[in-house]
Design an enzyme around this catalytic site. Structure first.
Site, mmCIF file in Angstrom:
data_model
loop_
_atom_site.group_PDB
_atom_site.id
_atom_site.type_symbol
_atom_site.label_atom_id
_atom_site.label_comp_id
_atom_site.label_asym_id
_atom_site.label_seq_id
_atom_site.Cartn_x
_atom_site.Cartn_y
_atom_site.Cartn_z
ATOM 1 N N GLN A 171 3.859 -6.795 -6.055
ATOM 2 C CA GLN A 171 2.518 -6.702 -6.628
ATOM 3 C C GLN A 171 2.574 -5.613 -7.688
ATOM 4 O O GLN A 171 2.660 -4.429 -7.373
ATOM 5 C CB GLN A 171 1.474 -6.369 -5.556
ATOM 6 C CG GLN A 171 0.055 -6.339 -6.089
ATOM 7 C CD GLN A 171 -0.969 -5.870 -5.067
ATOM 8 O OE1 GLN A 171 -0.616 -5.265 -4.051
ATOM 9 N NE2 GLN A 171 -2.243 -6.125 -5.340
ATOM 10 N N GLY A 212 0.813 -1.220 0.000
ATOM 11 C CA GLY A 212 0.000 0.000 0.000
ATOM 12 C C GLY A 212 0.844 1.266 0.000
ATOM 13 O O GLY A 212 1.893 1.332 0.634
ATOM 14 N N ASN A 270 37.283 16.164 21.453
ATOM 15 C CA ASN A 270 37.565 14.957 20.684
ATOM 16 C C ASN A 270 37.555 15.157 19.168
ATOM 17 O O ASN A 270 37.901 14.240 18.433
ATOM 18 C CB ASN A 270 36.542 13.871 21.044
ATOM 19 C CG ASN A 270 35.108 14.311 20.807
ATOM 20 O OD1 ASN A 270 34.766 15.461 21.043
ATOM 21 N ND2 ASN A 270 34.265 13.405 20.360
ATOM 22 N N GLU A 277 -19.435 -6.419 4.146
ATOM 23 C CA GLU A 277 -19.104 -5.006 4.282
ATOM 24 C C GLU A 277 -20.328 -4.245 4.759
ATOM 25 O O GLU A 277 -21.467 -4.591 4.406
ATOM 26 C CB GLU A 277 -18.605 -4.454 2.948
ATOM 27 C CG GLU A 277 -17.286 -5.040 2.481
ATOM 28 C CD GLU A 277 -16.171 -4.862 3.501
ATOM 29 O OE1 GLU A 277 -16.059 -3.764 4.087
ATOM 30 O OE2 GLU A 277 -15.422 -5.826 3.722
ATOM 31 N N ARG A 327 -2.836 8.625 2.734
ATOM 32 C CA ARG A 327 -3.395 9.406 3.844
ATOM 33 C C ARG A 327 -2.367 9.723 4.919
ATOM 34 O O ARG A 327 -2.628 10.537 5.813
ATOM 35 C CB ARG A 327 -4.586 8.658 4.460
ATOM 36 C CG ARG A 327 -5.861 8.785 3.627
ATOM 37 C CD ARG A 327 -7.003 8.010 4.231
ATOM 38 N NE ARG A 327 -6.881 6.574 3.961
ATOM 39 C CZ ARG A 327 -7.727 5.658 4.439
ATOM 40 N NH1 ARG A 327 -8.730 6.027 5.217
ATOM 41 N NH2 ARG A 327 -7.559 4.384 4.144
#
Length: 449
Positions: A78, A14, A372, A158, A18
């Site tokens: 993919q 992905g 140093n 869904e 967002r």
């Protein structure tokens, strides 16, 4: 579960638009570790023998990161965004290898727990062909519902497709699935794309498997296990949950956190029992703390090893390579980098120690600096056992201070000091009576002009 072979497929392709970030979503960090690495670690803890990481085309950053946190994982690309079933099939080569169990996971669920994965695998061992990880939600709006009957999972619906009765179901889909390896490839290949988006949905295998008379069940885990990250608000929520878990684990193991909500750990922080941590302390990556240490408020650590019984802070900063042995002290406004402070040595306050060794029992006065770096290279300072460095001294590396040596306050030391020697490195003071008044008058006159 050790007798069963397992392939974990982690979907990490992905883009995460967002997140509003140039960084791939799964590489955003929780507790200092990329989200996808949390998922990989959970899979390994659940006994996944092999890992397949599915990335997007051109996701070179994910590819490079994977080499660090999952060097044994196989990477698959993919090529097109055609849905979750299509993403899983990117690992077709591994799925076809004949594993007993196949876990399909998502790289943006950093709070997934190994126990939840083991529970899903146990269902496969009992004979299920497909196991869906679900969670209970007081407010299930927006989540796919798990439709069950007589202990069997019939479908994942869904919300937009739910009936009014189905909308009242609070058992929701996390997205994670465990599939029997004997059926995995056939079930995934059977998924079609006859839907509004023309995509191949992993969730469709529930009804496909049920239609073939295969056993499909759900197993329940906490909501945290299913928390997917899509924006930075959710990323902060995941961080808060992870930190709460880690604080509780620390306290249950014998660590005192005076104000737990103000202490932040990294995924690899190790902290021993009987350690006391005061408020507002940050443990960055690569920090270990021995037993019985005391960590005072407003301290920041990264890549540091703090031994047993050490006393650190307040307002201390330990940078990578700092190693404090037993009962050493680094006090307020002390910064230590790439240096070893031996047993019982004290660096009490207002001091910078870099690229150095401080011997056991030595005392470093306030305002001491190891010089140093010359703008090109780093150099080492060695301070012997029992040495005393007076306040406001500068030790210009490379230089060594012998065992039992004494450095007078305000010295600039540019040459090594033998054992038990006293060294002064000050300019001779010169006092000019009345010159301050004369100087002020001259400057005031110049300003008026």
């Amino acid at each position: 579960m050790n007798s069963r072979s397992c392939l974990s497929i982690v979907l990490a392709a992905g883009e995460g638009t967002r997140m509003k970030s140039a960084l791939p979503k799964v590489l955003h960090k929780v507790a200092g570790l990329p989200m996808v690495a949390h998922v990989v670690r959970a899979a390994e803890a659940a006994g996944a023998g092999e890992l397949a990481l599915v990335i997007g085309h051109g996701a070179d950053e994910v590819r490079k990161a994977a080499e660090k946190f999952a060097p044994a994982a196989k990477l698959f690309v993919q090529e097109r965004r055609l849905g979750t079933a299509d993403a899983a099939l990117a690992a077709r080569e591994d799925i076809a290898a004949g594993y007993d169990d196949v876990l399909v996971m998502f790289g943006d669920t950093p709070l997934i727990d190994a126990g939840a994965l083991v529970a899903a695998r146990e269902k496969l061992a009992e004979g299920a062909a497909v196991v869906v990880l679900g969670f209970r939600a007081d407010e299930p709006t927006g989540y796919g519902r798990l439709i069950e009957k007589d202990g069997k999972l019939l479908a994942i619906r869904e919300e937009k497709d739910c009936s009014e009765e189905e909308r009242r179901i609070t058992f929701c889909n996390s997205g994670l699935m465990a599939i029997a390896g004997a059926h995995a490839l056939a079930l995934l290949d059977a998924v079609g794309n006859d839907n509004a988006k023309g995509e191949y949905y992993l969730t469709d295998i529930v009804e496909i498997a049920g239609g073939q008379g295969l056993s499909v069940v759900a197993t329940e885990a906490s909501f945290e296990n299913a928390l997917g990250i899509n924006n930075r608000v959710q990323l902060a929520e995941a961080e808060a949950i992870w930190q709460k878990r880690r604080r509780e684990a620390a306290m249950l193991s014998g660590v005192t956190l005076i104000a737990p909500e103000t202490v932040f750990f990294s995924f690899d922080t190790e902290i021993g029992p009987d350690t006391v941590v005061e408020p507002n302390v940050f443990f960055g990556l690569g920090v270990t703390v021995g037993a019985g240490a005391k960590i005072h408020a407003y301290s920041h650590f990264e890549g540091a090893n703090i031994g047993p019984g050490c006393d650190i802070g307040p307002f201390a900063r330990l940078r990578p390579g700092a190693a404090l042995k037993a009962r050493a002290k680094a006090g307020n406004f002390v910064e230590i980098k790439n240096a070893t402070v031996e047993e019982g040595a004290k660096v009490n306050h207002l001091t910078y120690i870099g690229d150095a060794r401080i011997g056991a029992g030595a005392n470093i006065g306030a305002g001491t600096i190891t010089c140093n770096y010359d703008g090109y290279s780093k150099f080492f300072t060695d301070i012997g056992e029992g040495a005393f460095v007076g306040s406001n001294s500068s030790l210009v590396a490379p230089v060594s201070i012998g065992t039992g040596a004494y450095i007078a306050s305000g010295s600039v030391i540019t040459e090594s000091v033998p054992d038990d020697a006293l060294a002064f490195g000050r300019a001779r003071q010169k006092t000019l009576p009345g010159k301050a008044k004369e100087l002020r008058a001259r400057r005031a006159s110049a300003k008026k002009a």
